[in-house]
Design an enzyme around this catalytic site. Structure first.
Site, short mmCIF file in Angstrom:
data_model
loop_
_atom_site.label_atom_id
_atom_site.label_comp_id
_atom_site.label_asym_id
_atom_site.label_seq_id
_atom_site.Cartn_x
_atom_site.Cartn_y
_atom_site.Cartn_z
N HIS A 94 0.85 -1.20 0.00
CA HIS A 94 0.00 0.00 0.00
C HIS A 94 0.89 1.26 0.00
CE1 HIS A 94 -3.22 2.80 1.36
NE2 HIS A 94 -2.25 3.31 2.09
N GLU A 95 1.93 1.25 0.84
CA GLU A 95 2.84 2.41 0.88
C GLU A 95 3.58 2.55 -0.44
OE1 GLU A 95 2.25 4.40 3.12
OE2 GLU A 95 1.29 3.11 4.59
N HIS A 98 1.55 4.44 -2.75
CA HIS A 98 1.70 5.91 -2.62
C HIS A 98 2.94 6.39 -3.39
CE1 HIS A 98 -1.58 6.71 0.06
NE2 HIS A 98 -1.11 5.96 1.05
N HIS A 102 3.13 9.10 -6.40
CA HIS A 102 4.07 10.22 -6.43
C HIS A 102 4.83 10.24 -7.76
CE1 HIS A 102 6.77 13.27 -4.93
NE2 HIS A 102 7.82 12.48 -5.10
ZN LIG Z 1 -1.99 5.26 2.75
#
Ligand SMILES: [Zn+2]
Length: 221
Positions: A94-95, A98, A102
């Site tokens: 999940h990270e 991100h 980005h």
């Molecule tokens: Zn998150």
């Protein structure tokens, strides 16, 4: 009416926290068969997307996993950085989601990042102004305070697509990369859904708080 709103908020907060904690705990205990750590899973997901410039660091804490877009760094709690649980892989990916946002200049993430500081100030100002408004029975002060609170709610709203999209990217990678078995993927998805629910709950609670503030203001007209 007001106490009903407070009770509903408390119930939502308690329910979601219990669900989140129990789901996380359950899948922290299930190890994935490939023996992948969270950090490795995130690294592989990034590399599968041709991203090589993201740092992955370990936090000296049990929670607070996040992606820091200012330094392009994923930070994972100890259990998730080194751990080989299904939860570790799910959260780490999940990270990484991100980080992909980005890298692809995903607009909601940019907006969210740009709004963080303003939102913190808005939140403080909001409480301060509303408190003064109540003390001095000032409709105008309360109104300005309520508008600052609306800004905070808007921030929580923009957080939702950012979080849902990061989890969607994680799930897509899980499916295409075959790092987890179908059963493990199901568990990882449950952890991510529970985490997403906490953001939905936070927004809901703020909306109830907003209604309560409007009621308080209305009673002082
Ligand atoms: Zn998150």
């Amino acid at each position: 009416m007001q106490w009903i709103l407070i009770i509903i908020s408390l119930l939502i907060a308690a329910g979601v926290t219990i669900y989140m904690k129990s789901t996380e705990k359950k899948y922290k205990e299930v190890k994935n068969q490939s023996g992948l750590t969270g950090a490795e899973a995130a690294r592989r997901m990034l590399e599968a997307n041709n991203i090589y410039n993201v740092q992955i660091e370990m936090l000296n804490a049990d929670d607070g996993d996040h992606f820091d877009s200012a330094t392009n760094t994923i930070r994972l709690s100890k259990d998730y950085f080194n751990g080989t649980s299904v939860a570790a892989v799910g959260v780490a990916m999940h990270e990484a989601g991100h980080a992909l946002q980005h890298a692809s200049n995903y607009a909601p993430l940019r907006i969210r990042h740009a709004a963080v500081q303003t939102t913190n100030v808005s939140s403080t100002l909001s409480y301060f102004l509303i408190l003064l408004g109540i003390i001095f029975s000032s409709y105008a002060l309360m109104t300005v305070g309520i508008w600052f609170f609306v800004a905070v709610v808007a921030f929580q709203l923009i957080t939702l697509p950012v979080e849902f999209n990061a989890s969607r990217r994680a799930v897509m990678s899980m499916q295409s990369m075959g790092m987890l078995t179908a059963e493990e993927q199901k568990g990882a998805r449950k952890v991510l859904t529970a985490a997403a629910l906490t953001y939905v709950a936070a927004l809901l609670i703020s909306v109830l708080q907003l209604i309560r503030l409007l009621l308080i203001r209305g009673s002082r007209e």
